[in-house]
Design a protein around this motif. Structure first.
Motif, PDB file in Angstrom:
ATOM      1  N   TYR A   1       5.488  -4.751   7.482  1.00 50.93           N
ATOM      2  CA  TYR A   1       5.804  -4.053   8.207  1.00 50.93           C
ATOM      3  C   TYR A   1       7.427  -4.289   7.942  1.00 50.93           C
ATOM      4  N   HIS A   2       8.206  -3.477   9.497  1.00 52.81           N
ATOM      5  CA  HIS A   2       9.540  -3.822   8.844  1.00 52.81           C
ATOM      6  C   HIS A   2      10.193  -3.553  10.530  1.00 52.81           C
ATOM      7  N   VAL A   3      10.683  -5.034  11.243  1.00 57.63           N
ATOM      8  CA  VAL A   3      10.735  -5.270  12.435  1.00 57.63           C
ATOM      9  C   VAL A   3      12.259  -4.607  12.460  1.00 57.63           C
ATOM     10  N   LEU A   4      12.517  -4.232  13.598  1.00 60.38           N
ATOM     11  CA  LEU A   4      13.986  -3.896  14.314  1.00 60.38           C
ATOM     12  C   LEU A   4      14.299  -4.307  15.044  1.00 60.38           C
ATOM     13  N   GLY A   5      14.201  -5.809  15.764  1.00 58.90           N
ATOM     14  CA  GLY A   5      14.624  -6.345  15.860  1.00 58.90           C
ATOM     15  C   GLY A   5      15.276  -5.890  18.152  1.00 58.90           C
ATOM     16  N   GLY A   6      15.248  -5.079  17.632  1.00 55.01           N
ATOM     17  CA  GLY A   6      15.347  -3.895  19.231  1.00 55.01           C
ATOM     18  C   GLY A   6      14.892  -2.517  19.088  1.00 55.01           C
TER      19      GLY A   6
ATOM     20  N   THR B   1       0.953  -1.488  -0.099  1.00 54.29           N
ATOM     21  CA  THR B   1      -0.097   0.203  -0.013  1.00 54.29           C
ATOM     22  C   THR B   1       1.041   1.246  -0.077  1.00 54.29           C
ATOM     23  N   GLY B   2       2.220   0.798  -0.019  1.00 55.85           N
ATOM     24  CA  GLY B   2       2.867   2.170   0.137  1.00 55.85           C
ATOM     25  C   GLY B   2       3.001   2.697   2.267  1.00 55.85           C
ATOM     26  N   GLU B   3       2.662   2.215   2.256  1.00 58.82           N
ATOM     27  CA  GLU B   3       2.879   2.131   4.107  1.00 58.82           C
ATOM     28  C   GLU B   3       4.287   1.190   4.786  1.00 58.82           C
ATOM     29  N   ILE B   4       4.265   1.459   5.402  1.00 56.89           N
ATOM     30  CA  ILE B   4       5.453   0.375   6.389  1.00 56.89           C
ATOM     31  C   ILE B   4       5.336   0.360   7.989  1.00 56.89           C
ATOM     32  N   CYS B   5       4.920  -0.227   8.635  1.00 57.45           N
ATOM     33  CA  CYS B   5       5.073  -0.198   9.836  1.00 57.45           C
ATOM     34  C   CYS B   5       5.884  -0.440  10.686  1.00 57.45           C
ATOM     35  N   VAL B   6       6.430   0.514  11.076  1.00 53.35           N
ATOM     36  CA  VAL B   6       8.363   0.147  11.776  1.00 53.35           C
ATOM     37  C   VAL B   6       7.682  -0.788  13.587  1.00 53.35           C
TER      38      VAL B   6
ATOM     39  N   ARG C   1      14.442   0.040   1.946  1.00 49.83           N
ATOM     40  CA  ARG C   1      13.100  -0.799   1.702  1.00 49.83           C
ATOM     41  C   ARG C   1      12.161   0.191   1.006  1.00 49.83           C
ATOM     42  N   MET C   2      12.412   1.438   1.328  1.00 50.78           N
ATOM     43  CA  MET C   2      11.688   2.512   1.403  1.00 50.78           C
ATOM     44  C   MET C   2      12.056   3.021  -0.454  1.00 50.78           C
ATOM     45  N   ALA C   3      12.938   2.518  -0.697  1.00 51.79           N
ATOM     46  CA  ALA C   3      13.579   3.074  -1.913  1.00 51.79           C
ATOM     47  C   ALA C   3      13.232   1.827  -3.177  1.00 51.79           C
TER      48      ALA C   3
ATOM     49  N   GLU D   1       4.697   6.156   3.622  1.00 53.12           N
ATOM     50  CA  GLU D   1       4.500   6.910   4.907  1.00 53.12           C
ATOM     51  C   GLU D   1       5.304   5.856   5.749  1.00 53.12           C
ATOM     52  N   VAL D   2       5.926   5.376   6.483  1.00 56.61           N
ATOM     53  CA  VAL D   2       6.477   5.159   6.950  1.00 56.61           C
ATOM     54  C   VAL D   2       5.590   5.463   9.013  1.00 56.61           C
ATOM     55  N   ILE D   3       5.056   4.439   9.355  1.00 61.99           N
ATOM     56  CA  ILE D   3       4.267   4.529  10.947  1.00 61.99           C
ATOM     57  C   ILE D   3       5.913   4.071  11.799  1.00 61.99           C
ATOM     58  N   LEU D   4       5.824   5.092  13.033  1.00 57.64           N
ATOM     59  CA  LEU D   4       7.134   4.561  13.634  1.00 57.64           C
ATOM     60  C   LEU D   4       5.827   3.521  14.789  1.00 57.64           C
TER      61      LEU D   4
END
Length: 199
Positions: A105-110, A80-85, A131-133, A139-142
Motif C-alpha cells: 500500500y501507499h497512504v497519501l495522507g489526504g 507483488t509489483g502492485e501498490i494500492c494507493v 517507491r515505484m522505481a 501496477e498502481v491501483i488507485l
C-alpha cells in the motif's frame, strides 16, 4: 485527593471526542469501564499507554505500526509489483479486512483540495514516485474515495504516473459515488478490487 467526579467527567469528555461516540455513548462506555475496572479499564489504560509510546507511521508506506516499517512492508510475499494507493490508514485497514489485495500500500495522507489548500506537495506523492522505481512497481491501483477530492487526486496521480508506463487502475463496481472505503463491507471491497479498471 482528586475530585473523582471531575476526573470521570473529563474522561467522558475525552471519550465523546472519539469518532462514533457522542456524550451519551461516551457516558455509557465510561460507566462500563468503571464497572469492569479490572477486566477492561486497567488493560485498556495499559495498552493505550504502550501504543502511545510505540505507534508510529511506516516510513515506507504511511501505515501505522510499531516499527520504522509496518508488517506489510516487511512481508516479502507482499512484494507483488502492485501498490494500492489509499487516502488514509483507515482505508488501508478497510482494504486489509477484505483480504483480497495481496500487494503493498501507499497512504497519501489526504486528498488534493483547493478549499482546504491541500496541494500535491502536502501529500505523499513524491514518495510514491520513489517507491515505484525502488520496488519495481508494475501496477498502481488507485483506491481513493469516490468523492470529488478523491477523484481529483486520482486523476492527478494518473497524469503524473502516465509517462512511467506503469499500469494504472482504479477500483470499479461496488464503490458507490460519494462512498468511503472505511464504511464499506468486506464483500463490496473485494468485488471492487477484482473489478478494477485501467485509467
Amino acid at each position: 485527593m482528586a475530585d473523582t467526579s471531575k476526573d470521570i467527567e473529563e474522561l467522558i469528555g475525552i471519550m465523546a471526542r472519539l469518532p462514533g461516540l457522542g456524550p451519551r455513548s461516551a457516558r455509557r462506555a465510561v460507566l462500563t469501564l468503571i464497572k469492569k475496572r479490572g477486566a477492561l479499564m486497567r488493560p485498556l489504560a495499559e495498552t493505550m499507554a504502550r501504543v502511545a509510546e510505540s505507534a508510529r507511521e511506516c516510513v515506507n508506506c504511511g501505515n501505522i505500526g510499531t516499527g520504522d516499517l509496518c508488517e506489510i512492508c516487511m512481508d516479502v510475499r507482499r512484494a507483488t509489483g502492485e501498490i494500492c494507493v489509499v487516502e488514509d490508514v483507515a482505508d488501508l485497514w478497510a482494504m486489509e479486512r477484505g483480504q483480497a489485495f495481496k500487494g503493498r500500500y501507499h497512504v497519501l495522507g489526504g486528498t488534493l483540495s483547493a478549499l482546504d489548500d491541500v496541494g500535491p506537495e502536502d501529500l505523499r506523492i513524491p514518495k510514491l514516485r520513489a517507491r515505484m522505481a525502488d520496488e519495481g512497481i508494475t501496477e498502481v491501483i488507485l483506491a481513493l474515495n469516490a468523492t470529488v477530492d478523491g477523484q481529483t487526486t486520482a486523476h492527478y496521480i494518473a497524469d503524473e504516473l502516465a509517462p512511467t508506463g506503469v499500469t494504472l487502475s482504479s477500483l470499479a463496481q461496488g464503490v458507490p459515488i460519494g462512498g468511503e472505503l472505511d464504511y464499506l463491507d468486506d464483500g463490496t471491497i473485494s468485488a471492487a478490487l477484482r473489478a478494477r479498471k485501467s485509467l
